[in-house]
Write a protein that holds these residues in place. Structure first.
Motif, PDB file in Angstrom:
ATOM      1  N   HIS A   1      14.169 -62.559-171.126  1.00 30.90           N
ATOM      2  CA  HIS A   1      14.182 -63.012-170.148  1.00 30.90           C
ATOM      3  C   HIS A   1      13.232 -61.954-169.076  1.00 30.90           C
ATOM      4  O   HIS A   1      12.345 -62.111-170.066  1.00 30.90           O
ATOM      5  CB  HIS A   1      15.753 -60.848-169.304  1.00 30.90           C
ATOM      6  CG  HIS A   1      15.715 -60.098-169.945  1.00 30.90           C
ATOM      7  ND1 HIS A   1      14.762 -59.614-169.185  1.00 30.90           N
ATOM      8  CD2 HIS A   1      15.554 -59.821-170.940  1.00 30.90           C
ATOM      9  CE1 HIS A   1      14.462 -57.727-169.550  1.00 30.90           C
ATOM     10  NE2 HIS A   1      15.646 -58.249-171.111  1.00 30.90           N
ATOM     11  N   HIS A   2      13.165 -61.898-167.859  1.00 27.55           N
ATOM     12  CA  HIS A   2      12.068 -61.820-167.356  1.00 27.55           C
ATOM     13  C   HIS A   2      11.478 -60.664-167.568  1.00 27.55           C
ATOM     14  O   HIS A   2       9.752 -60.806-167.433  1.00 27.55           O
ATOM     15  CB  HIS A   2      12.442 -61.658-165.545  1.00 27.55           C
ATOM     16  CG  HIS A   2      13.107 -60.803-165.181  1.00 27.55           C
ATOM     17  ND1 HIS A   2      14.233 -60.876-164.600  1.00 27.55           N
ATOM     18  CD2 HIS A   2      12.418 -59.915-164.017  1.00 27.55           C
ATOM     19  CE1 HIS A   2      14.798 -59.557-164.574  1.00 27.55           C
ATOM     20  NE2 HIS A   2      13.696 -59.300-163.725  1.00 27.55           N
ATOM     21  N   GLY A   3      11.897 -59.772-167.439  1.00 25.58           N
ATOM     22  CA  GLY A   3      11.280 -58.562-168.487  1.00 25.58           C
ATOM     23  C   GLY A   3      10.126 -58.543-169.302  1.00 25.58           C
ATOM     24  O   GLY A   3       9.834 -58.154-168.961  1.00 25.58           O
ATOM     25  N   GLU A   4      11.241 -59.275-170.255  1.00 28.33           N
ATOM     26  CA  GLU A   4      10.795 -59.533-171.553  1.00 28.33           C
ATOM     27  C   GLU A   4       9.859 -60.179-171.989  1.00 28.33           C
ATOM     28  O   GLU A   4       8.789 -60.054-172.155  1.00 28.33           O
ATOM     29  CB  GLU A   4      12.034 -59.983-172.146  1.00 28.33           C
ATOM     30  CG  GLU A   4      11.499 -60.728-173.528  1.00 28.33           C
ATOM     31  CD  GLU A   4      12.634 -60.762-174.980  1.00 28.33           C
ATOM     32  OE1 GLU A   4      12.134 -61.388-175.901  1.00 28.33           O
ATOM     33  OE2 GLU A   4      13.331 -60.465-174.601  1.00 28.33           O
ATOM     34  N   ILE A   5       9.775 -61.291-170.907  1.00 27.25           N
ATOM     35  CA  ILE A   5       8.438 -61.949-170.415  1.00 27.25           C
ATOM     36  C   ILE A   5       7.441 -62.001-170.076  1.00 27.25           C
ATOM     37  O   ILE A   5       6.328 -61.393-170.885  1.00 27.25           O
ATOM     38  CB  ILE A   5       8.957 -63.129-169.664  1.00 27.25           C
ATOM     39  CG1 ILE A   5       9.873 -64.030-170.692  1.00 27.25           C
ATOM     40  CG2 ILE A   5       7.939 -64.292-169.825  1.00 27.25           C
ATOM     41  CD1 ILE A   5      10.786 -65.016-169.546  1.00 27.25           C
TER      42      ILE A   5
ATOM     43  N   VAL B   1       8.634 -69.387-161.371  1.00 26.29           N
ATOM     44  CA  VAL B   1       8.625 -70.104-163.091  1.00 26.29           C
ATOM     45  C   VAL B   1       8.479 -70.317-164.198  1.00 26.29           C
ATOM     46  O   VAL B   1       6.859 -70.223-163.871  1.00 26.29           O
ATOM     47  CB  VAL B   1       9.108 -71.592-162.057  1.00 26.29           C
ATOM     48  CG1 VAL B   1       9.923 -71.877-163.427  1.00 26.29           C
ATOM     49  CG2 VAL B   1       9.475 -71.628-161.044  1.00 26.29           C
ATOM     50  N   ASN B   2       8.546 -69.715-165.222  1.00 22.22           N
ATOM     51  CA  ASN B   2       8.127 -69.214-166.143  1.00 22.22           C
ATOM     52  C   ASN B   2       8.825 -69.757-167.564  1.00 22.22           C
ATOM     53  O   ASN B   2       8.912 -69.951-168.016  1.00 22.22           O
ATOM     54  CB  ASN B   2       7.013 -67.968-166.708  1.00 22.22           C
ATOM     55  CG  ASN B   2       5.771 -67.460-166.920  1.00 22.22           C
ATOM     56  OD1 ASN B   2       5.214 -67.433-166.540  1.00 22.22           O
ATOM     57  ND2 ASN B   2       5.843 -66.879-168.505  1.00 22.22           N
ATOM     58  N   ASP B   3       7.266 -70.373-168.531  1.00 20.14           N
ATOM     59  CA  ASP B   3       7.801 -70.498-169.847  1.00 20.14           C
ATOM     60  C   ASP B   3       8.611 -69.460-170.443  1.00 20.14           C
ATOM     61  O   ASP B   3       8.015 -68.520-170.591  1.00 20.14           O
ATOM     62  CB  ASP B   3       6.438 -71.015-170.424  1.00 20.14           C
ATOM     63  CG  ASP B   3       7.079 -71.895-172.065  1.00 20.14           C
ATOM     64  OD1 ASP B   3       7.801 -70.889-172.468  1.00 20.14           O
ATOM     65  OD2 ASP B   3       6.186 -72.811-172.091  1.00 20.14           O
TER      66      ASP B   3
ATOM     67  N   VAL C   1      13.237 -69.357-165.637  1.00 14.81           N
ATOM     68  CA  VAL C   1      12.946 -69.573-166.731  1.00 14.81           C
ATOM     69  C   VAL C   1      13.604 -71.137-167.092  1.00 14.81           C
ATOM     70  O   VAL C   1      14.124 -72.333-166.444  1.00 14.81           O
ATOM     71  CB  VAL C   1      13.651 -69.031-167.996  1.00 14.81           C
ATOM     72  CG1 VAL C   1      12.606 -69.389-169.519  1.00 14.81           C
ATOM     73  CG2 VAL C   1      13.525 -66.951-168.011  1.00 14.81           C
ATOM     74  N   LYS C   2      12.249 -71.253-168.002  1.00 20.77           N
ATOM     75  CA  LYS C   2      11.838 -73.075-167.726  1.00 20.77           C
ATOM     76  C   LYS C   2      11.514 -73.257-169.166  1.00 20.77           C
ATOM     77  O   LYS C   2      10.681 -72.459-169.769  1.00 20.77           O
ATOM     78  CB  LYS C   2      10.963 -73.457-166.859  1.00 20.77           C
ATOM     79  CG  LYS C   2       9.326 -73.222-167.504  1.00 20.77           C
ATOM     80  CD  LYS C   2       8.460 -74.483-166.091  1.00 20.77           C
ATOM     81  CE  LYS C   2       6.379 -74.305-166.253  1.00 20.77           C
ATOM     82  NZ  LYS C   2       6.442 -74.925-167.396  1.00 20.77           N
TER      83      LYS C   2
END
Length: 180
Positions: free
Chosen positions: A61-65, A51-53, A91-92
């Motif tokens: 999206h998760h790959g970009e983050i 769970v990520n900012d 995503v948070k």
């Protein structure tokens, strides 16, 4: 044993924020605990949920983050905890992993009753997430050697609050049992 999920909080970090230089040494110190939890949860086939900012990137999206975090100031703190292909990702935008995210729904669908919280920051996102988990009737475990802090005094107080006020089990990462 109740179904356990490992919740990895904000470990995909660019370290380009005001408190980054105070946070990074603690992350470096706690990284072995986090990576040990990841290995053991995956081996036990327990759900691993990042769970990520989103760092204000509303089209992310998760790959970009992950890519942005790996291009940040401390890729050595991000690479070892990068999500595996089967890990889940939420995503948070605020401190708690539950605040306006689908996490509670996801955990319900997984049949989760117990959460192991690791990541950063002990006295902020971990504390607020533990409270929100507690009020949703999850059992909460916080391995103190797998949660990083900005302020050591506040982190110790936060761990005491999680234990006393929320019934969280405060332990070492090596003492956490996952589903078998």
């Amino acid at each position: 044993m109740p179904r356990t999920a490992l919740i990895v909080i904000d470990m995909l970090n660019t370290y380009e924020h005001e408190d980054a230089e105070a946070l990074a040494p603690s992350v470096r110190e706690k990284l072995p605990g986090v990576t040990a939890l990841l290995r053991r949860a995956r081996a036990a086939e327990s759900p691993v949920v990042y769970v990520n900012d989103n760092f204000g990137r509303w089209r992310s999206h998760h790959g970009e983050i992950l890519d942005v975090a790996l291009a940040g100031r401390h890729p050595d703190l991000v690479g070892p905890v990068a999500p595996a292909e089967d890990d889940l990702f939420v995503v948070k935008a605020r401190h708690s992993v539950f605040y306006e995210t689908p996490l509670a729904y996801l955990l319900g669908r997984l049949g989760t009753e117990r959460l192991v919280l690791c990541g950063q920051v002990t006295e902020q996102c971990v504390l607020y997430s533990a409270l929100d988990a507690h009020i949703r009737h999850f059992a909460v475990v916080v391995p103190e050697d797998a949660v990083a802090h900005i302020d050591g005094d506040l982190a110790r107080a936060a761990l005491r609050m999680m234990s006393r006020n929320m019934g969280a089990a405060i332990c070492r990462a090596a003492d956490v049992a996952f589903d078998d």
